[in-house]
Design a protein around this motif. Structure first.
Motif, PDB file in Angstrom:
ATOM      1  N   ILE A 184      38.379   8.220  49.230  1.00  0.00           N
ATOM      2  CA  ILE A 184      38.530   9.331  48.295  1.00  0.00           C
ATOM      3  C   ILE A 184      39.876  10.029  48.451  1.00  0.00           C
ATOM      4  O   ILE A 184      40.452  10.518  47.478  1.00  0.00           O
ATOM      5  N   ASP A 185      40.396  10.065  49.682  1.00  0.00           N
ATOM      6  CA  ASP A 185      41.664  10.768  49.881  1.00  0.00           C
ATOM      7  C   ASP A 185      42.856   9.991  49.318  1.00  0.00           C
ATOM      8  O   ASP A 185      43.962  10.517  49.241  1.00  0.00           O
ATOM      9  N   LYS A 186      42.643   8.757  48.898  1.00  0.00           N
ATOM     10  CA  LYS A 186      43.692   7.980  48.240  1.00  0.00           C
ATOM     11  C   LYS A 186      43.621   8.276  46.740  1.00  0.00           C
ATOM     12  O   LYS A 186      43.205   7.455  45.930  1.00  0.00           O
ATOM     13  N   ARG A 187      44.049   9.466  46.375  1.00  0.00           N
ATOM     14  CA  ARG A 187      43.813   9.975  45.029  1.00  0.00           C
ATOM     15  C   ARG A 187      44.583   9.226  43.947  1.00  0.00           C
ATOM     16  O   ARG A 187      44.228   9.282  42.775  1.00  0.00           O
ATOM     17  N   ARG A 188      45.646   8.533  44.323  1.00  0.00           N
ATOM     18  CA  ARG A 188      46.431   7.785  43.340  1.00  0.00           C
ATOM     19  C   ARG A 188      45.875   6.384  43.112  1.00  0.00           C
ATOM     20  O   ARG A 188      46.347   5.669  42.231  1.00  0.00           O
ATOM     21  N   ASN A 189      44.881   5.996  43.909  1.00  0.00           N
ATOM     22  CA  ASN A 189      44.326   4.645  43.817  1.00  0.00           C
ATOM     23  C   ASN A 189      42.944   4.688  43.188  1.00  0.00           C
ATOM     24  O   ASN A 189      41.935   4.873  43.866  1.00  0.00           O
ATOM     25  N   SER A 190      42.898   4.517  41.887  1.00  0.00           N
ATOM     26  CA  SER A 190      41.623   4.572  41.170  1.00  0.00           C
ATOM     27  C   SER A 190      40.834   3.290  41.401  1.00  0.00           C
ATOM     28  O   SER A 190      41.392   2.259  41.793  1.00  0.00           O
ATOM     29  N   PRO A 191      39.528   3.324  41.162  1.00  0.00           N
ATOM     30  CA  PRO A 191      38.706   2.120  41.359  1.00  0.00           C
ATOM     31  C   PRO A 191      38.993   1.061  40.299  1.00  0.00           C
ATOM     32  O   PRO A 191      39.426   1.367  39.189  1.00  0.00           O
ATOM     33  N   TYR A 192      38.745  -0.184  40.667  1.00  0.00           N
ATOM     34  CA  TYR A 192      38.818  -1.300  39.725  1.00  0.00           C
ATOM     35  C   TYR A 192      37.400  -1.650  39.301  1.00  0.00           C
ATOM     36  O   TYR A 192      36.499  -1.773  40.145  1.00  0.00           O
ATOM     37  N   LEU A 193      37.196  -1.833  38.005  1.00  0.00           N
ATOM     38  CA  LEU A 193      35.889  -2.146  37.443  1.00  0.00           C
ATOM     39  C   LEU A 193      35.875  -3.616  37.025  1.00  0.00           C
ATOM     40  O   LEU A 193      36.819  -4.094  36.397  1.00  0.00           O
ATOM     41  N   LEU A 194      34.790  -4.313  37.367  1.00  0.00           N
ATOM     42  CA  LEU A 194      34.704  -5.744  37.080  1.00  0.00           C
ATOM     43  C   LEU A 194      33.352  -6.096  36.466  1.00  0.00           C
ATOM     44  O   LEU A 194      32.353  -5.394  36.674  1.00  0.00           O
ATOM     45  N   ARG A 195      33.341  -7.199  35.733  1.00  0.00           N
ATOM     46  CA  ARG A 195      32.116  -7.760  35.160  1.00  0.00           C
ATOM     47  C   ARG A 195      32.030  -9.239  35.527  1.00  0.00           C
ATOM     48  O   ARG A 195      33.047  -9.926  35.591  1.00  0.00           O
ATOM     49  N   ARG A 196      30.801  -9.702  35.732  1.00  0.00           N
ATOM     50  CA  ARG A 196      30.608 -11.109  36.055  1.00  0.00           C
ATOM     51  C   ARG A 196      30.298 -11.896  34.790  1.00  0.00           C
ATOM     52  O   ARG A 196      29.409 -11.542  34.014  1.00  0.00           O
ATOM     53  N   GLY A 197      31.057 -12.962  34.575  1.00  0.00           N
ATOM     54  CA  GLY A 197      30.820 -13.850  33.453  1.00  0.00           C
ATOM     55  C   GLY A 197      30.387 -15.214  33.942  1.00  0.00           C
ATOM     56  O   GLY A 197      30.129 -15.414  35.135  1.00  0.00           O
ATOM     57  N   GLU A 198      30.331 -16.165  33.045  1.00  0.00           N
ATOM     58  CA  GLU A 198      29.889 -17.510  33.412  1.00  0.00           C
ATOM     59  C   GLU A 198      30.813 -18.161  34.434  1.00  0.00           C
ATOM     60  O   GLU A 198      30.371 -18.959  35.263  1.00  0.00           O
ATOM     61  N   LYS A 199      32.098 -17.804  34.392  1.00  0.00           N
ATOM     62  CA  LYS A 199      33.062 -18.449  35.281  1.00  0.00           C
ATOM     63  C   LYS A 199      33.434 -17.602  36.488  1.00  0.00           C
ATOM     64  O   LYS A 199      34.241 -18.033  37.318  1.00  0.00           O
TER      65      LYS A 199
END
Length: 340
Positions: free
Chosen positions: A276-291
């Motif tokens: 949380i203290d790494k305020r400039r580093n936002s989370p990465y969002l991912l989705r799982r597909g067939e590959k």
């Protein structure tokens, strides 16, 4: 095609982030030819206000009506005439002079900022950040994107590191900065498709996909159709401008925290988040597909915002990725905090 590219879209909403505050004035902008729209002028003014308040840096933007035979000398003259830097605690001024008719621009740097913004860095920002935006006819967005890099460098170095804050104000600039030739509106750079995109396909884990994305940044790859992007992200990046400078900046940010990442997975969705203290580093969002697992920058552009300090927040907290933040408390503005 990378997260800092998305940040520029989100930073354009800075007026929303400053809701309830008096809008910044446009005294720091001289544009008699109307190169900037009224909306762009106000956004740039907001960034100028943030630079001054948070980093003690005064930025002036001037669009020339007549071409300058010697832009270097003209910029130095205007720097002194406008007294750029006198609002700071030293000679901490920046002057961006745009000469549309002469197809050139210059960023002049005050004495006390030459350690923070040396000529080599200024030339890099002009060529790798300003030029692509200006050539695409997106002058306002180009200035905003440039200010983001200036803020990032100021935040990384700190107010006192490498910067002398006490130069006498006899002269505010000694000619530091750089000039480049540029064709406004000549066209955005072409995004080349890779002959072999297999190394950048979706991977079997979110972590591997993010590692492959690191290679995208390192190689300055701008192909929007990579397999590690979701279909909606590929569509999003078709018309989105990505610069080498943005990719370099994100690469530095990500390399500094990637080993501290925590992955949370649920029902075909994944979030790779950082302390949380790494305020400039936002989370990465991912989705799982067939590959395999794909990065969803389209969702990130909708859900994640950045304030003028490049600190991330959620624009709403009712979305499908909130399962990964059960141990986080969000304030009324969507900024994350450790739960007590």
């Amino acid at each position: 095609m990378q997260r800092l590219g998305v940040r520029i879209l989100l930073l354009m909403l800075v007026g929303v982030l400053l809701a309830g505050c008096k809008p910044a004035t446009e005294q720091g902008i001289e544009d008699r030819v109307g190169l900037l729209t009224s909306v762009e002028r106000q956004r740039v003014a907001d960034f100028q206000h943030s630079l001054l308040q948070d980093y003690d840096i005064e930025l002036k933007v001037v669009v020339l009506e007549r071409t300058a035979a010697d832009l270097d000398q003209k910029a130095l003259q205007l720097f002194e005439e406008y007294g750029v830097g006198r609002q700071t605690h030293g000679a901490r001024g920046l002057l961006l002079v745009i000469d549309p008719l002469g197809h050139q621009l210059r960023l002049e740097v005050g004495y006390d900022l030459e350690g923070l913004y040396p000529d080599g860095f200024v030339g890099y920002v002009e060529n790798q950040q300003m030029a692509p935006f200006f050539q695409a006819g997106r002058v306002g967005a180009g200035i905003e994107a440039t200010v983001e890099l200036l803020i990032g460098r100021a935040a990384g170095v700190g107010a006192a590191d490498g910067v002398d804050g006490g130069t006498p104000l006899t002269h505010l600039s000694g000619g530091g900065g750089a000039r480049i030739d540029i064709e406004l509106g000549s066209g955005a750079p072409v995004k080349e498709q890779l002959a072999d995109s297999e190394p950048f396909a979706a991977a079997d884990t979110p972590e591997k996909t993010l590692r492959r994305y690191l290679k995208v940044l390192q190689g300055h790859i701008k192909d929007p159709d990579l397999g590690l992007f979701t279909p909606s992200t590929r569509e999003f990046f078709q018309n989105w401008l990505v610069t080498d400078a943005q990719q370099d900046n994100e690469l530095r940010e990500l390399q500094g925290v990637i080993d501290q990442g925590k992955t949370v997975v649920a029902d075909g969705l994944a979030v790779l988040r950082f302390p949380i203290d790494k305020r400039r580093n936002s989370p990465y969002l991912l989705r799982r597909g067939e590959k395999g697992w794909m990065l969803d920058f389209a969702a990130m552009s909708r859900l994640i915002g950045f304030n003028h300090r490049n600190q991330w927040f959620f624009r709403s907290t009712g979305h499908e990725f909130m399962f990964a933040f059960a141990d986080v408390q969000f304030d009324g503005n969507g900024f994350p905090h450790e739960k007590p």
